[in-house]
Design a protein around this motif. Structure first.
Motif, PDB file in Angstrom:
ATOM      1  N   GLY A  63       0.794  -1.222   0.000  1.00 35.99           N
ATOM      2  CA  GLY A  63       0.000   0.000   0.000  1.00 35.99           C
ATOM      3  C   GLY A  63       0.832   1.280   0.000  1.00 35.99           C
ATOM      4  N   ALA A  64       1.909   1.287   0.773  1.00 33.77           N
ATOM      5  CA  ALA A  64       2.746   2.495   0.839  1.00 33.77           C
ATOM      6  C   ALA A  64       3.435   2.762  -0.488  1.00 33.77           C
ATOM      7  CB  ALA A  64       3.790   2.353   1.946  1.00 33.77           C
ATOM      8  N   ILE A  65       3.920   1.704  -1.126  1.00 35.91           N
ATOM      9  CA  ILE A  65       4.566   1.865  -2.436  1.00 35.91           C
ATOM     10  C   ILE A  65       3.548   2.352  -3.463  1.00 35.91           C
ATOM     11  CG2 ILE A  65       5.729   0.645  -4.317  1.00 35.91           C
ATOM     12  CD1 ILE A  65       6.998  -1.139  -2.165  1.00 35.91           C
ATOM     13  N   ALA A  66       2.335   1.849  -3.387  1.00 37.49           N
ATOM     14  CA  ALA A  66       1.288   2.288  -4.316  1.00 37.49           C
ATOM     15  C   ALA A  66       0.960   3.766  -4.121  1.00 37.49           C
ATOM     16  CB  ALA A  66       0.035   1.440  -4.136  1.00 37.49           C
ATOM     17  N   ALA A  67       0.900   4.205  -2.876  1.00 36.79           N
ATOM     18  CA  ALA A  67       0.609   5.620  -2.604  1.00 36.79           C
ATOM     19  C   ALA A  67       1.744   6.506  -3.090  1.00 36.79           C
ATOM     20  CB  ALA A  67       0.374   5.824  -1.111  1.00 36.79           C
ATOM     21  N   ILE A  68       2.963   6.099  -2.844  1.00 37.62           N
ATOM     22  CA  ILE A  68       4.115   6.875  -3.320  1.00 37.62           C
ATOM     23  C   ILE A  68       4.122   6.905  -4.844  1.00 37.62           C
ATOM     24  CG2 ILE A  68       6.643   6.883  -3.440  1.00 37.62           C
ATOM     25  CD1 ILE A  68       6.591   5.754  -0.552  1.00 37.62           C
TER      26      ILE A  68
END
Length: 108
Positions: A63-68
């Motif tokens: 999720g964090a990589i997707a948001a970034i």
């Protein structure tokens, strides 16, 4: 030279709006009383559809990589779109000016 500086400033408007929308939507994670701003993220994901297709695939496990990805690559996407529109407008203006020059020569 001055015309180029004026023309290139508006190119940053859409990327700046994209970053602001992303930051506003993420405020809900930091300030729980503003969680209702999270709905902006849905709009960002819909508007960034070519970029967010990859983010949708990444979001299930990372999720964090997707948001970034959405913030960085989405902002770059809007910059490139703005730059492309700017080049298209410049090309159409040059074509129109050369056409009006040709007409004035023909009329003489």
């Amino acid at each position: 030279m001055q015309n180029t500086a004026k023309r290139s400033r508006w190119v940053y408007l859409l990327p700046a709006a994209h970053v602001c929308a992303c930051l506003i939507s993420m405020v809900g994670y930091v300030i729980p009383s503003l969680q209702y701003l999270g709905i902006v993220w849905v709009g960002v994901m819909l508007v960034d559809m070519p970029v967010s297709a990859i983010a949708y695939a990444l979001a299930w496990k990372h999720g964090a990589i997707a948001a970034i990805w959405v913030v960085v690559v989405g902002t770059l996407w809007w910059y490139l779109l703005s730059r492309g529109v700017g080049l298209l407008i410049a090309k159409l203006k040059a074509k129109r000016e050369s056409g009006s020059t040709m007409r004035s020569v023909e009329n003489s």
